[in-house]
Design a protein around this motif. Structure first.
Motif, PDB file in Angstrom:
ATOM      1  N   ASN A  48       0.825  -1.200   0.000  1.00 24.53           N
ATOM      2  CA  ASN A  48       0.000   0.000   0.000  1.00 24.53           C
ATOM      3  C   ASN A  48       0.865   1.258   0.000  1.00 24.53           C
ATOM      4  O   ASN A  48       0.617   2.214  -0.740  1.00 24.53           O
ATOM      5  CB  ASN A  48      -0.927  -0.019   1.221  1.00 24.53           C
ATOM      6  N   ASP A  51       2.485   2.010  -3.341  1.00 28.60           N
ATOM      7  CA  ASP A  51       1.609   2.590  -4.354  1.00 28.60           C
ATOM      8  C   ASP A  51       1.548   4.108  -4.242  1.00 28.60           C
ATOM      9  O   ASP A  51       1.687   4.822  -5.233  1.00 28.60           O
ATOM     10  CB  ASP A  51       0.201   2.001  -4.224  1.00 28.60           C
ATOM     11  N   GLY A  52       1.345   4.614  -3.021  1.00 34.94           N
ATOM     12  CA  GLY A  52       1.231   6.061  -2.853  1.00 34.94           C
ATOM     13  C   GLY A  52       2.502   6.787  -3.241  1.00 34.94           C
ATOM     14  O   GLY A  52       2.477   7.802  -3.949  1.00 34.94           O
ATOM     15  N   SER A  53       3.655   6.248  -2.799  1.00 30.35           N
ATOM     16  CA  SER A  53       4.929   6.885  -3.114  1.00 30.35           C
ATOM     17  C   SER A  53       5.271   6.747  -4.599  1.00 30.35           C
ATOM     18  O   SER A  53       5.837   7.663  -5.203  1.00 30.35           O
ATOM     19  CB  SER A  53       6.038   6.268  -2.255  1.00 30.35           C
ATOM     20  N   ASN A  56       3.433   9.331  -6.490  1.00 27.08           N
ATOM     21  CA  ASN A  56       4.107  10.613  -6.284  1.00 27.08           C
ATOM     22  C   ASN A  56       5.293  10.739  -7.229  1.00 27.08           C
ATOM     23  O   ASN A  56       5.494  11.759  -7.889  1.00 27.08           O
ATOM     24  CB  ASN A  56       4.599  10.716  -4.837  1.00 27.08           C
ATOM     25  N   ASN A  80      -5.063   8.561  -9.149  1.00 32.76           N
ATOM     26  CA  ASN A  80      -4.717   8.301  -7.757  1.00 32.76           C
ATOM     27  C   ASN A  80      -5.859   7.623  -7.007  1.00 32.76           C
ATOM     28  O   ASN A  80      -5.636   6.735  -6.188  1.00 32.76           O
ATOM     29  CB  ASN A  80      -4.345   9.612  -7.051  1.00 32.76           C
ATOM     30  N   GLN A 297      -6.283  10.540   7.329  1.00 28.15           N
ATOM     31  CA  GLN A 297      -6.115  11.018   5.956  1.00 28.15           C
ATOM     32  C   GLN A 297      -6.418  12.500   5.792  1.00 28.15           C
ATOM     33  O   GLN A 297      -6.034  13.099   4.790  1.00 28.15           O
ATOM     34  CB  GLN A 297      -7.012  10.214   5.007  1.00 28.15           C
ATOM     35  N   SER A 305       1.441  13.142   0.699  1.00 26.29           N
ATOM     36  CA  SER A 305       1.455  11.724   0.328  1.00 26.29           C
ATOM     37  C   SER A 305       1.202  11.523  -1.162  1.00 26.29           C
ATOM     38  O   SER A 305       1.789  10.636  -1.781  1.00 26.29           O
ATOM     39  CB  SER A 305       0.408  10.954   1.133  1.00 26.29           C
ATOM     40  N   TYR A 306       0.288  12.331  -1.747  1.00 31.22           N
ATOM     41  CA  TYR A 306      -0.090  12.114  -3.142  1.00 31.22           C
ATOM     42  C   TYR A 306       0.228  13.290  -4.055  1.00 31.22           C
ATOM     43  O   TYR A 306       0.260  13.126  -5.271  1.00 31.22           O
ATOM     44  CB  TYR A 306      -1.583  11.790  -3.238  1.00 31.22           C
ATOM     45  N   LEU A 434      -9.817   9.057   1.417  1.00 27.89           N
ATOM     46  CA  LEU A 434      -8.768   9.154   0.405  1.00 27.89           C
ATOM     47  C   LEU A 434      -9.322   9.612  -0.937  1.00 27.89           C
ATOM     48  O   LEU A 434      -8.699  10.435  -1.627  1.00 27.89           O
ATOM     49  CB  LEU A 434      -8.076   7.797   0.242  1.00 27.89           C
ATOM     50  N   GLN A 438      -8.029  12.781  -2.881  1.00 30.33           N
ATOM     51  CA  GLN A 438      -7.367  12.672  -4.176  1.00 30.33           C
ATOM     52  C   GLN A 438      -8.088  13.447  -5.269  1.00 30.33           C
ATOM     53  O   GLN A 438      -7.468  13.849  -6.256  1.00 30.33           O
ATOM     54  CB  GLN A 438      -7.226  11.189  -4.543  1.00 30.33           C
TER      55      GLN A 438
END
Length: 522
Positions: A48, A51-53, A56, A80, A297, A305-306, A434, A438
């Motif tokens: 998980n 995926d976020g990084s 980015n 995202n 979040q 984070s995103y 999230l 996003q």
């Protein structure tokens, strides 16, 4: 034999005096093996975080932007958010799989789905194919991430349960570190492999789990709930007491588990979705769980984070290498603070960590907002550098509670009968928060830039007030003792374990002989 209440009024659980002081994770081969299985489950969180990084990093890669026609606004938000939309699609099935086929096989199914999805993502020929693969990643992640932390908390050795379960969400950053430095290492590749290689590496934790997790121990609580008491007590004995079924700790754990599950079934009728809000104790649980999900979040962390590249753009850091370097260093910083807090949860306590985290986030996010405003007005380099510094300090504050505790606190305050369903509600709330982040964050940042930070300053202040009034301390208690904190005296009286005056003695088995006979009859 008279039974002692499983719930103590103090901070020390009723099991503490039953633990063999010579049995440590580093000198006992079965505890080492158990913790090895637990590490295999913990890396679910790495997928998980990766995926976020990765997303980015990909947004900073011109090769990725060019291949997908520089997505922005709603399309960038969809790229995202689609993973979390996939999560939403799987939530109706996740708790039934965890409670039906077991925790470990649910993890394996989720990992298998993610393996297939990352192959599609890596081979993507269009933005639609990329979006479809990310939807499937979210779908599989729901199964694995829903079952893995529950299995960790239900199979861990009692004295290591809280740190290990807290480590689960902290390892989000281990995946983020790998993704951040992978994108940094591939950005010089002048073709699509600059983003296909990071996409392919996302499958690594899932591949390892598919190959190995079938051999991991199943949750003793799940086994008891299915009437497989013999397997449950053998699992407890094998990993917690070197195979000694008569060990006082094993007997205590087994009877506490069995009585708690029986209480949920017969006394409290504590089953089904409606039970989540049927009693004052359960309503208190759900209020805390849903709040923590949104707080995790909506504390301003979603911006970094995103959309870290958008934050960089706002302070005019446009060069690719500094962006990727800061992202990579930030993930290492986050992991260090989160792991440190994970090992302090039973020493400092959950409530102290939550309140300290909220105070720190409020202070440093206000300062980040002020410095962003100063840069927007005056354009000074010092203000830009200060924004970066306060991002790091903000995340240190966030990491001491909201990285390690949101998952571990959620699963420990839920009774077994509601753990899968309650944890699904928690994950559902995170996905909703999230998706909002996003979609809304990039639009708001484009529209009002740094002024959008003021909204989060006000929200974090609200979080602090909520945490002060509603977070209950749970340190140094077993899962059943913690659950009973919310259900009052009736639960405490029904959750009985072995006598509190039994002391550990490897040569003394007569005190538990009658209990052993009862287990065999069961």
């Amino acid at each position: 034999m008279a039974g002692g209440a499983a719930v103590s009024s103090g901070g020390d659980g009723g099991y503490v005096h039953l633990i063999d002081p010579q049995r440590k994770w580093y000198n006992n081969r079965r505890l080492i093996a158990l913790n090895g299985w637990i590490v295999l489950l913990l890396i679910t969180s790495s997928t998980n975080g990766y995926d976020g990084s990765m997303m980015n990093g990909l947004q900073s890669l011109p090769q990725w932007r060019d291949y997908f026609n520089s997505p922005s606004g709603g399309m960038l938000g969809l790229l995202n958010a689609i993973q979390n939309i996939g999560c939403l699609a799987a939530y109706p099935f996740s708790p039934y799989l965890s409670d039906g086929v077991g925790r470990k096989y649910t993890v394996m199914l989720g990992a298998a789905i993610m393996c297939i999805a990352t192959v599609i993502q890596t081979a993507a020929q269009s933005v639609g194919m990329f979006i479809g693969a990310r939807f499937l990643i979210g779908f599989g992640l729901t199964f694995a991430a829903g079952a893995a932390p529950m299995l960790v908390t239900e199979v861990s050795y009692p004295s290591y349960r809280a740190p290990l379960t807290s480590t689960y969400n902290s390892l989000w950053y281990s995946g983020a570190i790998v993704a951040a430095w992978t994108t940094y290492g591939t950005f010089k590749i002048d073709n699509t492999w600059s983003w296909r290689i990071p996409s392919a590496l996302q499958a690594l934790p899932s591949v390892i789990q598919v190959l190995l997790v079938w051999a991991a121990p199943e949750s003793p609580r799940w086994l008891v709930s299915k009437g497989r008491d013999d397997q449950a007590i053998k699992t407890l004995a094998y990993y917690h007491a070197d195979g000694n079924i008569n060990d006082p700790l094993v007997q205590y754990e087994y009877h506490e588990i069995r009585n708690a599950i029986d209480f949920d079934r017969t006394v409290a009728a504590n089953v089904g979705w409606k039970a989540l809000v049927a009693t004052p104790g359960n309503r208190k649980r759900m209020r805390i769980i849903i709040a923590l999900a949104f707080f995790s979040q909506w504390s301003g962390n979603g911006l970094v984070s995103y959309y870290l590249n958008r934050v960089f753009d706002s302070i005019e850091i446009h060069i690719l290498i500094p962006q990727l370097l800061i992202n990579g260093i930030l993930q290492i910083w986050n992991l260090a603070w989160a792991l440190l807090a994970s090992f302090l949860v039973d020493r400092i306590g959950r409530r102290v960590l939550f309140l300290t985290s909220a105070v720190g986030m409020l202070i440093f996010f206000i300062l980040q907002t002020v410095c962003s405003a100063q840069f927007a007005i005056h354009g000074t380099d010092a203000a830009a550098h200060a924004v970066i510094a306060f991002i790091f300090l903000f995340y240190a504050s966030y990491d001491i509670a909201f990285s390690p505790l949101i998952v571990s606190y959620t699963v420990e305050i839920l009774p077994f009968a509601l753990r899968a369903k309650g944890f699904t509600v928690f994950n559902f709330a995170i996905s909703l928060s999230l998706i909002f982040n996003q979609y809304v964050n990039p639009v708001a940042l484009d529209a009002i830039a740094w002024k959008y930070y003021i909204v989060y300053c006000c929200w974090i202040a609200f979080e602090l007030v909520f945490l002060y009034f509603f977070i209950i301390e749970t340190k140094n208690r077993s899962l059943e003792e913690t659950a009973a904190l919310f259900d009052g005296e009736e639960a405490a009286q029904h959750i009985q374990a072995t006598p509190a005056d039994i002391k550990y003695d490897e040569h003394e088995k007569s005190a538990t002989d009658s209990l052993h006979e009862n287990v065999i009859k069961a």
